[in-house]
Design a protein around this motif. Sequence first.
Motif, PDB file in Angstrom:
ATOM      1  N   ILE A  34      10.432 -39.907 -14.645  1.00  0.00           N
ATOM      2  CA  ILE A  34      10.279 -39.231 -13.431  1.00  0.00           C
ATOM      3  C   ILE A  34       8.629 -40.085 -13.156  1.00  0.00           C
ATOM      4  CG2 ILE A  34      10.003 -37.477 -11.476  1.00  0.00           C
ATOM      5  CD1 ILE A  34      11.401 -35.036 -13.707  1.00  0.00           C
ATOM      6  N   LYS A 233      14.932 -36.143  -3.993  1.00  0.00           N
ATOM      7  CA  LYS A 233      14.218 -35.879  -5.179  1.00  0.00           C
ATOM      8  C   LYS A 233      13.248 -34.450  -5.219  1.00  0.00           C
ATOM      9  CE  LYS A 233      12.570 -40.415  -2.696  1.00  0.00           C
ATOM     10  NZ  LYS A 233      11.854 -40.980  -1.245  1.00  0.00           N
ATOM     11  N   TYR A 267      18.786 -36.558 -13.907  1.00  0.00           N
ATOM     12  CA  TYR A 267      17.416 -36.735 -12.413  1.00  0.00           C
ATOM     13  C   TYR A 267      16.005 -38.238 -12.815  1.00  0.00           C
ATOM     14  CZ  TYR A 267      14.543 -36.543  -9.225  1.00  0.00           C
ATOM     15  OH  TYR A 267      13.373 -36.812  -7.580  1.00  0.00           O
ATOM     16  N   GLN A 268      16.537 -39.269 -12.483  1.00  0.00           N
ATOM     17  CA  GLN A 268      15.263 -40.184 -12.163  1.00  0.00           C
ATOM     18  C   GLN A 268      14.809 -40.181 -10.811  1.00  0.00           C
ATOM     19  OE1 GLN A 268      15.670 -43.737 -14.550  1.00  0.00           O
ATOM     20  NE2 GLN A 268      17.959 -42.709 -15.730  1.00  0.00           N
TER      21      GLN A 268
END
Length: 298
Positions: A34, A233, A267-268
Motif C-alpha cells: 500500500i 482507496k 487490496y493494493q
Amino acid sequence: MNMIDRRQFLQTTALAALGFITTLRAQDSAPLPIKLSLKFNMVKYDADLAKSFAMLKELGYDGVELDSPGGQNKVEALAASKTTGLPIHGVVDSIHWRTRLSDPDEAVREKALQGLLTAMRESKAVGGTSVLLVPAVVDDKTTHDQAWQRSIEQIRKALPLAQELQIHVLIENVWNQFLYDPKGSNNQDASLLCKYIDEIDSPWVGSYFDIGNHQKFGKPGAWIRQLGKRIVKLDCKDWGVKGGFGKIGEGDVDWADVRAALREIKYQGWATAEVAGGGPEVCKEILQQMRKHLLGMA
C-alpha cells in the motif's frame, strides 16, 4: 511403491507442505503493498509548496492528496510534485458538505455537481486518479430516500466526464447519517453502501473506505470484506469509545483484522492519513503509525 520410495515420497510431501505453510506465513507477516499519503491540508510547514512536498518526500511519504475546488494552487502543486517526485494521487471535493448533491434546492444540487466536475478536472490536471466525495447528508430537510435518489441523479451526470478523464468518483463513509443507522448498534454492516455503489453501476464509481469513520457503528475489517473490490482507496484514522477520533493505533480499531481483511480482498493502492496534522515531527509520527498499524511493519 517399495518402502524406500514410500519414505522418500512422504518426506518430500512433508517438506513441500512445510514450504507452502512457511510461504503463507511469510505473506501474512509481510507489509501490505500500500502507498502511504496524507491530506495536504494537514501539513503545517511552509507556504512554499515545493518545500513542503520536499519535506514529505524526505520523510518517506509516497504521495499527497489535495483539495478542490479551491484549496492549494494547482499549478504550483504540480510543479512541486514534478520537482520533488512526490505524486499527487487525487483530490477531496472541498464543497461537498456545505454544497450538497442531496440538497432540496435544485440550484444548490447543480452547484454541487459543478464543484464535483471541477474537482475531477483539477485531479486530472495534477496527475491524480480520483475525487473523494461525500455524496449526501440526511438531516431535517432531507430524508434517506431523498438523499439516495438526488445524489445518484447528480453523480450519474458526472459519469461521462469521469470516463473521459478516467477519474474515479469515490464515495466516502462518513458521519452524514447516510448509508448507516446513526442510532443503531455498533455491529452494522456495509450492505447499504454496497447497494448504493452498485445501483450507480459504473466502473468509475467506488468506495473511498475510511477505516476509522464507522468504528462506532461497525467493524472496519468486516466492512472491508463486504465492500471487497468496490474499495479503490483508503482513508486512515482511528476512533475509540473513550477518546473519539485520535492518533492512529490509539483507538478501538482492530488493526490486525484490518490488515487481514485487506489481504483477503488483495487490496493494493493508496491509503491517506486524515488526522490532526502539524509540522515535520508530527508528519513523521503519522507515517510511523501508518506503517506500524496499517502495514504491519515492525
